[in-house]
Scaffold this active site. Structure first.
Site, PDB file in Angstrom:
ATOM      1  N   GLY A 162       0.864  -1.191   0.091  1.00 54.33           N
ATOM      2  CA  GLY A 162       0.109  -0.002  -0.075  1.00 54.33           C
ATOM      3  C   GLY A 162       0.774   1.334  -0.067  1.00 54.33           C
ATOM      4  O   GLY A 162       0.249   2.230   0.179  1.00 54.33           O
ATOM      5  N   GLY A 163       2.115   1.120  -0.343  1.00 51.70           N
ATOM      6  CA  GLY A 163       3.062   2.325  -0.537  1.00 51.70           C
ATOM      7  C   GLY A 163       3.563   2.606   0.871  1.00 51.70           C
ATOM      8  O   GLY A 163       4.404   3.635   0.923  1.00 51.70           O
ATOM      9  N   HIS A 233       2.679   6.196  -4.502  1.00 53.37           N
ATOM     10  CA  HIS A 233       2.661   4.701  -4.533  1.00 53.37           C
ATOM     11  C   HIS A 233       1.416   3.978  -3.845  1.00 53.37           C
ATOM     12  O   HIS A 233       1.519   2.757  -3.542  1.00 53.37           O
ATOM     13  CB  HIS A 233       3.912   4.334  -3.775  1.00 53.37           C
ATOM     14  N   ARG A 295      -2.297 -12.342   0.652  1.00 51.09           N
ATOM     15  CA  ARG A 295      -3.545 -11.795   1.254  1.00 51.09           C
ATOM     16  C   ARG A 295      -4.336 -11.395   0.431  1.00 51.09           C
ATOM     17  O   ARG A 295      -4.218 -11.345  -0.981  1.00 51.09           O
ATOM     18  CB  ARG A 295      -3.371 -10.861   2.387  1.00 51.09           C
TER      19      ARG A 295
END
Length: 657
Positions: A162-163, A233, A295
């Protein structure tokens, strides 16, 4: 099948898991922190249990395991984020007799850490981005490696996604500060501050493959998702199929992804991410392995839309020991799907999180209706807090073609209304209307390179909306208060008040009821005309709250309040642009200066963190730090003054800078 599930997550993904569990006859138990008491997911669950004393309970392994034992949980779904990729936690679940809905810990360790995953991919013959993926975490050593690789480079947390914990560094002199920030953010988000260093590849496409494997040795892919539309990102818009991706490249990516999962002994849902070089025509030899997320992904509804499958149901079935529901040849992709993430953030001010109560939430899409779906963890009346990810909802559309899906998405975004927090709705509308997105040529650097064109810069509120809000307040009696100077000024009647919006919308205007008409004036008596050019009422949404009125139009909101212009404004003597203020509600995670210290223009002073995002505060000019009011770790509120930077050659306190 399981009788119950403990959902160790919150918000939108907790609601999503509850929906599938209910359809499968599985009792849904959720845990929550005091901060989330009464949140939507706690109201939807069959049982809600509070843990912890603050906001960090979702990372408290001891408390979660103890709760799982107490409620007799047969399985635990970790969602995404928090402990979803923590192999130690998965092992603890197994020791407690609770099935972890995810891959085996060994596979999680191999593929969940970017460094070991890259090593595996190299052994499998898949090209990886040049860089350092080893264990040496000495800052001096990492700085030397960055220099060897050549700038620009990316510092990346080896855990999570997730950056978070990711920083682009363009010059050697910036490396130490960015490394410190990346490590701190990674530790806060994933409990693991280790990083790797990679060469930064300009203008790539980000394409990922959804894979599923069972405990019987079978593995399939469920096609790709293009996630190139990113800012800092962080993915913003995702779609399937990837525009312009040749079939031979799609097949090569799918083969590499499934072989990697099998090599790692993978079981469950996973996503193998690649970056592809569009300058080489997206050929089969022009993509590089990026990482694997062990996940479920935030963007999994895109895959569900084009395949007609429920990926959470697949997770439950595979965790229960069942074989994959379908073989590869039975998985059919149909049409095109696009997902847009709606965040409580302010694109016009560096995408800062916008914590607030959600007064009105109107997303017109309905589950299963005309290919439109809304996944959310927030309802009107709930609050977006500064403690967690600021996503409000995911809007997903599915249509026979990409052009039709894009048109449907734009209609949904145009119709969406969110009042309370600032949102990225106007930004999303501009992004999806850009010629580059329509052409399917957006790369991972597009958003950051076109912030101004996409409206991610200070923008005046819609004057029509401001005027409509003002009229509403006057009609409700806001203009009935008498002005003490009215008898002495024929132009300022008892119905003359200011609309003071600087506190929330950066615009100061005045509203005067001049005989026969009502108009807005700004600055040098600029007249916006009778009625302010207000369009039909259904294009402007008004909501009265907080002592004024919110006006929503064009994806943006403004806040209007009426005050007596002849009353002395509280706090009129402001200390000027040398005041260093908290840009959001959050916590001071770094304090680089002390009282009386000399600083240079642009020097980093402090870092405030909220919702796992960091914002650095820098000196506006050279000077001396004065009136430092916070310590490391203190909580601060948006707009709170943290310190002043007194310009060189000046002395004095308030009002002198």
């Amino acid at each position: 099948m399981f009788a119950n599930v403990l959902i160790a997550n919150r918000g939108e993904i907790a609601c999503r898991v509850i929906r599938t569990a209910r359809g499968m006859g599985i009792r849904a138990i959720v845990l929550h922190t005091p901060v989330d008491r009464g949140a939507l997911f706690t109201r939807l669950a069959d049982e809600a249990c509070e843990i912890g004393q603050g906001a960090s309970g979702y990372l408290d392994q001891d408390a979660i395991i103890a709760l799982a034992r107490r409620v007799g949980a047969e399985c635990l779904h970790p969602g995404y984020g928090f402990l979803s990729e923590n192999a130690d936690f998965a092992e603890r679940c197994a020791s407690a007799g609770v099935v972890f809905i995810g891959p085996p810990p060994a596979a999680m360790r191999t593929m969940g850490l970017k460094s070991s995953a890259k090593a595996l991919m190299q052994r499998a013959g898949v090209p990886v981005v040049p860089g350092y993926h080893g264990d040496n975490q000495n800052p001096k050593f990492l700085r030397e490696k960055a220099y060897e690789i050549g700038y620009p480079v990316l510092i990346k947390a080896i855990a999570g996604g997730g950056g978070r914990g990711m920083r682009r560094v363009d010059a050697h002199v910036e490396f130490d500060a960015e490394l410190e920030s990346a490590i701190r953010e990674a530790e806060a988000a994933f409990g693991d501050g280790r990083v790797l260093i990679e060469k930064y590849i300009a203008s790539p496409r980000h394409i990922e493959l959804q894979v599923f494997a069972d405990a019987h040795g079978a593995c399939v892919h469920l096609y790709e998702r293009d996630c190139s539309a990113q800012r800092r990102h962080q993915k913003v818009v995702e779609e399937c199929p990837a525009p312009g991706l040749p079939e031979e490249t799609r097949a090569a990516m799918a083969k590499a992804a499934t072989e990697a999962a099998l090599a790692a002994g993978y079981v469950g849902a996973g996503t193998v991410e690649f970056i592809a070089d569009p300058s080489r025509g997206l050929k089969p030899d022009s993509f590089y392995f990026l990482e694997m997320n062990t996940r479920l992904q935030v963007e999994h509804p895109v895959t569900e839309a084009v395949t007609g499958l429920d990926l959470v149901e697949w997770q439950f079935r595979i965790a229960a020991g069942e074989p994959l529901p379908l073989a590869q040849g039975q998985i059919v992709r149909s049409g095109a799907a696009i997902e847009a993430r709606i965040y409580a953030e302010d694109p016009e001010h560096n995408f800062l999180p916008s914590a607030s109560r959600v007064y009105l939430l109107n997303l017109k899409g309905e589950e299963g209706l005309n290919g439109v779906r809304v996944d959310t963890g927030v309802a009107a009346g709930d609050s977006v807090t500064p403690y967690y990810d600021p996503m409000i909802a995911k809007l997903i559309v599915h249509a026979p073609t990409r052009a039709e899906a894009l048109a449907a998405m734009l209609k949904e975004l145009d119709d969406a209304v969110v009042i309370g927090p600032k949102t990225n709705l106007a930004f999303l509308r501009a992004l999806l209307r850009s010629r580059e997105f329509a052409a399917g040529t957006v790369d991972t650097g597009f958003i950051d390179a076109n912030l101004g064109r996409l409206g991610a810069q200070p923008h005046p509120p819609d004057k029509r909306a401001v005027h409509a809000a003002a009229l509403m307040l006057f009609d409700k009696g806001g203009g009935s208060r008498a002005s003490p100077l009215a008898p002495f000024d024929p132009w300022r009647t008892a119905d003359s008040f200011e609309l003071v919006g600087a506190r929330r919308m950066g615009l100061d205007v005045a509203l005067d009821r001049i005989p026969g008409r009502l108009h807005l004036v700004e600055g040098a008596n600029a007249d916006f005309g009778d009625g302010g050019g207000v369009k039909p009422q259904d294009e402007i949404t008004l909501y009265e709250a907080d002592g004024g009125a919110y006006a929503f139009a064009g994806g943006r909101q403004a806040f209007v309040e009426l005050i007596d212009p002849f009353a002395k404004a509280e706090g009129a003597a402001e200390e000027g642009d040398a005041a260093i203020r908290a840009p959001m509600n959050g916590r001071v995670v770094a304090l680089a200066v002390g009282e009386g210290e000399k600083v240079e223009a642009g020097q980093r002073l402090a870092v405030v963190e909220a919702m796992k995002m960091e914002h650095a505060l820098v000196a506006p000019h050279a000077g001396v730090v004065r009136d430092l009011t916070v310590d490391l770790g203190d909580q601060v509120e948006m707009g709170e003054r943290i310190m002043r930077v007194e310009a060189e050659g000046r002395t004095g306190g308030e009002g002198k800078d």
